[in-house]
Each structure stands twice: as structure tokens, then as C-alpha cells.
Design a protein around this motif. Sequence first.
Motif, PDB file in Angstrom:
ATOM      1  N   ASP A 240      -3.865   3.862  -4.852  1.00 41.14           N
ATOM      2  CA  ASP A 240      -3.469   4.908  -5.791  1.00 41.14           C
ATOM      3  C   ASP A 240      -4.122   6.224  -5.379  1.00 41.14           C
ATOM      4  N   TYR A 241      -3.899   7.266  -6.189  1.00 42.50           N
ATOM      5  CA  TYR A 241      -4.423   8.593  -5.879  1.00 42.50           C
ATOM      6  C   TYR A 241      -5.948   8.579  -5.782  1.00 42.50           C
ATOM      7  N   SER A 242      -6.575   7.954  -6.765  1.00 34.13           N
ATOM      8  CA  SER A 242      -8.040   7.926  -6.799  1.00 34.13           C
ATOM      9  C   SER A 242      -8.608   7.235  -5.571  1.00 34.13           C
ATOM     10  N   ASP A 243      -8.008   6.131  -5.193  1.00 41.68           N
ATOM     11  CA  ASP A 243      -8.456   5.386  -4.016  1.00 41.68           C
ATOM     12  C   ASP A 243      -8.275   6.219  -2.751  1.00 41.68           C
ATOM     13  N   ALA A 244      -7.160   6.936  -2.670  1.00 37.89           N
ATOM     14  CA  ALA A 244      -6.890   7.767  -1.490  1.00 37.89           C
ATOM     15  C   ALA A 244      -7.938   8.861  -1.333  1.00 37.89           C
ATOM     16  N   VAL A 245      -8.250   9.544  -2.436  1.00 41.80           N
ATOM     17  CA  VAL A 245      -9.247  10.614  -2.383  1.00 41.80           C
ATOM     18  C   VAL A 245     -10.618  10.054  -2.022  1.00 41.80           C
TER      19      VAL A 245
ATOM     20  N   PRO B 113     -26.466  21.358  -2.251  1.00 44.56           N
ATOM     21  CA  PRO B 113     -25.621  20.452  -1.475  1.00 44.56           C
ATOM     22  C   PRO B 113     -24.269  21.062  -1.126  1.00 44.56           C
ATOM     23  N   PRO B 114     -23.640  20.543  -0.090  1.00 40.30           N
ATOM     24  CA  PRO B 114     -22.271  20.972   0.211  1.00 40.30           C
ATOM     25  C   PRO B 114     -21.317  20.430  -0.848  1.00 40.30           C
ATOM     26  N   LYS B 115     -20.158  21.058  -0.947  1.00 44.26           N
ATOM     27  CA  LYS B 115     -19.192  20.651  -1.970  1.00 44.26           C
ATOM     28  C   LYS B 115     -17.846  20.370  -1.321  1.00 44.26           C
ATOM     29  N   MET B 116     -17.190  19.331  -1.815  1.00 38.05           N
ATOM     30  CA  MET B 116     -15.834  19.021  -1.374  1.00 38.05           C
ATOM     31  C   MET B 116     -14.946  18.875  -2.601  1.00 38.05           C
ATOM     32  N   ASN B 117     -13.868  19.623  -2.626  1.00 33.15           N
ATOM     33  CA  ASN B 117     -12.934  19.598  -3.742  1.00 33.15           C
ATOM     34  C   ASN B 117     -11.539  19.220  -3.257  1.00 33.15           C
ATOM     35  N   VAL B 118     -10.814  18.557  -4.117  1.00 32.59           N
ATOM     36  CA  VAL B 118      -9.443  18.172  -3.791  1.00 32.59           C
ATOM     37  C   VAL B 118      -8.531  19.379  -3.989  1.00 32.59           C
ATOM     38  N   VAL B 119      -7.795  19.730  -2.964  1.00 32.11           N
ATOM     39  CA  VAL B 119      -6.822  20.817  -3.062  1.00 32.11           C
ATOM     40  C   VAL B 119      -5.460  20.264  -3.455  1.00 32.11           C
ATOM     41  N   GLU B 120      -5.083  19.168  -2.812  1.00 31.92           N
ATOM     42  CA  GLU B 120      -3.756  18.613  -3.078  1.00 31.92           C
ATOM     43  C   GLU B 120      -3.715  17.151  -2.649  1.00 31.92           C
ATOM     44  N   VAL B 121      -3.069  16.329  -3.459  1.00 32.65           N
ATOM     45  CA  VAL B 121      -2.839  14.926  -3.118  1.00 32.65           C
ATOM     46  C   VAL B 121      -1.380  14.620  -3.404  1.00 32.65           C
ATOM     47  N   ASN B 122      -0.670  14.121  -2.407  1.00 31.10           N
ATOM     48  CA  ASN B 122       0.752  13.821  -2.571  1.00 31.10           C
ATOM     49  C   ASN B 122       1.055  12.404  -2.107  1.00 31.10           C
ATOM     50  N   GLU B 123       1.821  11.698  -2.908  1.00 31.30           N
ATOM     51  CA  GLU B 123       2.329  10.409  -2.449  1.00 31.30           C
ATOM     52  C   GLU B 123       3.610  10.665  -1.653  1.00 31.30           C
ATOM     53  N   VAL B 124       3.705  10.098  -0.457  1.00 32.00           N
ATOM     54  CA  VAL B 124       4.838  10.358   0.437  1.00 32.00           C
ATOM     55  C   VAL B 124       5.472   9.040   0.872  1.00 32.00           C
ATOM     56  N   TYR B 125       6.695   9.149   1.347  1.00 36.52           N
ATOM     57  CA  TYR B 125       7.396   7.966   1.840  1.00 36.52           C
ATOM     58  C   TYR B 125       7.033   7.664   3.290  1.00 36.52           C
TER      59      TYR B 125
ATOM     60  N   MET C  30       0.842  -1.204   0.000  1.00 38.23           N
ATOM     61  CA  MET C  30       0.000   0.000   0.000  1.00 38.23           C
ATOM     62  C   MET C  30       0.878   1.256   0.000  1.00 38.23           C
ATOM     63  N   LYS C  31       0.458   2.266  -0.752  1.00 39.99           N
ATOM     64  CA  LYS C  31       1.192   3.519  -0.815  1.00 39.99           C
ATOM     65  C   LYS C  31       0.656   4.500   0.230  1.00 39.99           C
ATOM     66  N   LYS C  32       1.476   5.474   0.571  1.00 42.07           N
ATOM     67  CA  LYS C  32       1.093   6.483   1.559  1.00 42.07           C
ATOM     68  C   LYS C  32       0.771   7.798   0.853  1.00 42.07           C
ATOM     69  N   PHE C  33      -0.309   8.458   1.301  1.00 41.38           N
ATOM     70  CA  PHE C  33      -0.740   9.698   0.667  1.00 41.38           C
ATOM     71  C   PHE C  33      -1.115  10.748   1.710  1.00 41.38           C
TER      72      PHE C  33
ATOM     73  N   ARG D 199      -5.800  14.609   5.640  1.00 45.23           N
ATOM     74  CA  ARG D 199      -5.765  13.251   6.165  1.00 45.23           C
ATOM     75  C   ARG D 199      -4.551  12.529   5.592  1.00 45.23           C
ATOM     76  N   PHE D 200      -3.992  11.659   6.391  1.00 45.08           N
ATOM     77  CA  PHE D 200      -2.830  10.873   5.985  1.00 45.08           C
ATOM     78  C   PHE D 200      -3.253   9.410   5.971  1.00 45.08           C
ATOM     79  N   ILE D 201      -3.278   8.813   4.786  1.00 46.61           N
ATOM     80  CA  ILE D 201      -3.823   7.461   4.676  1.00 46.61           C
ATOM     81  C   ILE D 201      -2.976   6.595   3.749  1.00 46.61           C
ATOM     82  N   GLU D 202      -3.230   5.310   3.826  1.00 46.20           N
ATOM     83  CA  GLU D 202      -2.622   4.349   2.913  1.00 46.20           C
ATOM     84  C   GLU D 202      -3.683   3.886   1.920  1.00 46.20           C
ATOM     85  N   ALA D 203      -3.310   3.825   0.650  1.00 45.26           N
ATOM     86  CA  ALA D 203      -4.254   3.433  -0.398  1.00 45.26           C
ATOM     87  C   ALA D 203      -3.482   2.870  -1.585  1.00 45.26           C
TER      88      ALA D 203
END
Length: 265
Positions: free
Chosen positions: A36-41, A63-75, A1-4, A30-34
Motif C-alpha cells: 500500500d501507500y504507507s508501505d511504499a513510502v 537532523p536531516p528531513k525527508m518529506n513525501v512530495v508525491e505518491v502514485n499508484e501506477v499500472y 503487489m501494487k506498483k508505486f 523511486r519506482f517500487i512494488e509494495a
Amino acid sequence: MKKFDVCIRGQNFLIKKGSKVKKNGFYAARFIEANDYSDAVGIVMDSFRTELKDVVINDKSDPPKMNVVEVNEVYYFQDKMFVGDKVLPGEGFIWDEEWDEEELSKPISSLKERLIILRDISNRIGVIDIHTHSICIHFTNGLYPVAILFMFLFLLSGKVSFHQTYYYIMLIATFSVPFSYLTGILEWKKRYRGAMIPIFYAKIRYGMVIFVIGGLCTLWYFIYPGILENGGIQRLAFILLNISILVPLMYMGHLGSIIVYEKVV
């Protein structure tokens, strides 16, 4: 699993706390393991919906809205995520307007306060969010299959009217592609903050493929109008080129349905 590291911007949240109702927005990380990027979001979005479901009282029309500001894969995970001038912890929400605990404990007593709340809720009814890209892309995606249908009707019947109809529909479809593509780019930047995740990469690439194939078919017919009337390898190649556009069209529709119905972002 990758870290994001994932940063989300929430807007237009009608929040009820105690006896108070207020529209608010937030930043959260949030800091999670997934995988890929899509799965993490997707995981982060689902967790936010679960966390906020008991306090969000938006009507379906606004409705309320949620948008992605930034997604980074980290070590490795850090304690905080730095986004612009904001320092976000890995839990909780940084609200645009902090709730005053003393204010929350105060009951709604005045008629003015009640009217303000009712006005805020009722104003949502008049809000219309026009999805320009969805309108344009359905128009474009519907024209290409219809054009190909008329091409086969001509091949089966030999009627000139089918022949001409094929060309005019292809012409309209091809000229509509840039509008669909542009509205898609603008909506991607507006709604999803230009989130560079695989599903959007794919939509951008296949959008160009559709434009190239449609343009080649239209240009080929324009230069050689009798291509469908003559036999031989050229007509076969022309027919196969037309049919090939259906594959990216269907795949683009599939990607769009993932974004809309599975709420990738």
C-alpha cells in the motif's frame, strides 16, 4: 503487489564529500512494488537512509528531513517521474547544489574555509524545531481520560466537587480539540507536504470523531447538568458516550506513534 511511484524531498542534509562539507537538499524518485501507500513510502525512506548514511554527518540536534512530495499508484513503471517542472530518474539524487568535482578535490587550506565549516556546524546547535501539534494533542488527549476518571469518582462517592471537575475538564478538552486539529493539519502540510496516504486519512477522520463525541458529551451536560445524578437509561447512555471517546483517542495515539517511531514518512 501494487506498483508505486514515490517522490521524496530531502532537506537540511549536511553532506561530506572528500574534504568538503556542505548543507544540501535533493529530490529523488523511486519506482517500487509494495502492499500500500504507507508501505511504499516506508521502503523508499529506509533505502534512502541506507544509501546516505556514510555521507550524512548531521548532529542529532539538527537532523536531516525527508518529506513525501508525491505518491502514485501506477499500472506500470516508467523510466522517469514527472513532478511539477522536475523530471526525476528512478535512481540517484537530484541535489539542489551540484558538487564541483574540482572543488571537492581541492583540500581545505585556508583558515576562512575552516571557520565557515565550523560555523555551519555550530549553528545547528541553536536550531529549535517546536512540534506544536505534539504539544497540543498530548494536552487534549490527556484531559479526556482525566475527565472520565472524575465522572466515575463522582458515581462512586457522590461528591459534588468531582461532578463539577468532570464538566470543567471536559469543557477545556473540547475547546482545545480545534487547536490540536488545526496544528495537526498545518504540520501535516508542512512536514509531509500533505501526503494523502491512508494513515493521514485515518488521523483526519478520527480527529473529527473525537471532536464530535467530546462536543456531544459537553453539550449534553450543559443542557442537562443533572444527568449523572439521576438514574435510568439516559445516564447509562451518557456514561457510555463518554467512555466511547477513549477508543478513537487510543487509536490516534497508535497512529501517531507509527508516524514518529516507525518513520512512515
